[in-house]
Design an enzyme around this catalytic site. Sequence first.
Site, PDB file in Angstrom:
ATOM      1  N   HIS A 153       9.170  38.327   2.912  1.00 53.38           N
ATOM      2  CA  HIS A 153      10.341  37.896   2.157  1.00 53.38           C
ATOM      3  C   HIS A 153      11.533  37.748   3.089  1.00 53.38           C
ATOM      4  CE1 HIS A 153      13.236  37.482  -1.074  1.00 53.38           C
ATOM      5  NE2 HIS A 153      14.005  38.349  -0.426  1.00 53.38           N
ATOM      6  N   GLY A 213       0.835  -1.209   0.000  1.00 59.78           N
ATOM      7  CA  GLY A 213       0.000   0.000   0.000  1.00 59.78           C
ATOM      8  C   GLY A 213       0.860   1.246   0.000  1.00 59.78           C
TER       9      GLY A 213
END
Length: 475
Positions: A454, A190
């Site tokens: 930023h 899985g």
Amino acid sequence: MAKNFDVVVIGGGPGGYIAAIRAAQLGFNVACIDEWKNKDGKPAPGGTCTNVGCIPSKALLQSSEHFEHAGKHFADHGINVKGLDLDLAKMLARKDQVVKQNNDGILFLFKKNKVSFFHGRGAFAKSSGDGYEIKVSGASEETITGKHVIVATGSNARALPGAAFDEERILSNDGALRIEGVPKKLGLIGSGVIGLEMGSVWRRLGSEVTVLEALPTFLGAVDEQIAKEAKKAFDKQGLKIELGVKVAEVKSNKQGVAVSYTSATGESKILEVDRLIVSIGRVPNTIGLEPDAVGLKLDERGAVLVDDQCRTNLPNVWAIGDVVRGPMLAHKAEEEGVAVAERIAGQHGHVNFNTIPWVIYTSPEIAWVGQTEQQLKAAGVQYKAGTFPFMANGRARALGDTTGMVKFLADAKTDEILGVHIVGPMASELISEAVVAMEFRASSEDIARICHAHPSLSEATKEAALAVDKRTLNF
Ligand SMILES: Cc1cc2nc3c(=O)[nH]c(=O)nc-3n(C[C@H](O)[C@H](O)[C@H](O)COP(=O)(O)OP(=O)(O)OC[C@H]3O[C@@H](n4cnc5c(N)ncnc54)[C@H](O)[C@@H]3O)c2cc1C
């Protein structure tokens, strides 16, 4: 004499304990019954999420990531580590400590909010007057009644037919989180969220990991472009993923596990591993709840049948979380818990299924909200797409992690955001901006016009929104 409550919650996972706290905040007299025990037999509320799911997996993901960074990436920063050594016992003990802090935190919250906690199994006994009798079997036996009952009994790992979990060689999520020595070879059946997270933990700690997946596509629910990018990164890390396999037989003994399977090209193969983790989905759990005692209806998968408001077929009986339809996610269970408590109080609790975020905490992380490009195509929706790579983001360069991108999908006419998909550093945190935007039905231009700090990874989100209008500034 039975103790009477306004609301009885059966199950103390993220759905149940949050429902209990919200109901108490709204002025109800609330009981929460949970049967989970820690290894000392003490109450350990928090359910799968806290004990063998979200929390311990993230603790081990963090520890194993530190180990990998110290071994492979610190040198890039001019930090040379000599004699790097793994103390797995300590790593597992730290994880257990993180779990315990969460268990204790919930017990504290129950006290703070005056929720009566019962440690034991809750079972419907009968309807009684204007409510229900619930039998609690634990250290002692007692019966309590609730005018309203919220079923929040969660889910269990699905076993592969013919390969029951022994938690020694064939492991569910439970055993996968407490392997006492790093297996040389680890198999995984899985490649869903749990499989990829567990595979990543043990690969980082030194296992050779092979993942067998029945589906022909990798992460079929994820936006294709994002899934491809993630697969490239996992391949580079050495996580072997075989798609389209058909498992025929699993044999285990003291030495290890042999998985016989047919590959996508029809070749018969055998995978020999020391341990095998099976993560092929989860089944709703109503073991011991005695739904028949009151006529509570389940669907064909064994989930408690509910409408879109979490009402069952019985008056004043509700069900939430993994035991009902919908994504098996802790935050979905929590949202349903809050909404049900508010509905009981006559308020208009709501859960917006379109803005539930999904996260896979691998490296790179994968996170998304809303529709994928393939879903929009299938539905014939006209859309615009914009992507921005972390490679062009200053903060990602400074971090030394430039894998992946942010991708926006917006309505071609209205520009409303229809989906946001991220693969890359801190995708789990970045996705919340997209969730907020979609809750407020924002357009991609709204995000593009907002000032982002930023240097920050969130600038990649802004730039991807600008990319929808083909006007990125840094790429
Ligand atoms: C390895 C792993 C990692 C995961 N990681 C994430 C993740 O990062 N993010 C995320 O959102 N989701 C994650 N999940 C999924 C998440 O754990 C579940 O969606 C969430 O726990 C569901 O909450 P719940 O309250 O419905 O049920 P559960 O958390 O399963 O809680 C149910 C509780 O009810 C108790 N109970 C059951 N029957 C009875 C009864 N009759 N009487 C008394 N008590 C009873 C159980 O003992 C349990 O304590 C992960 C799952 C696994 C297995």
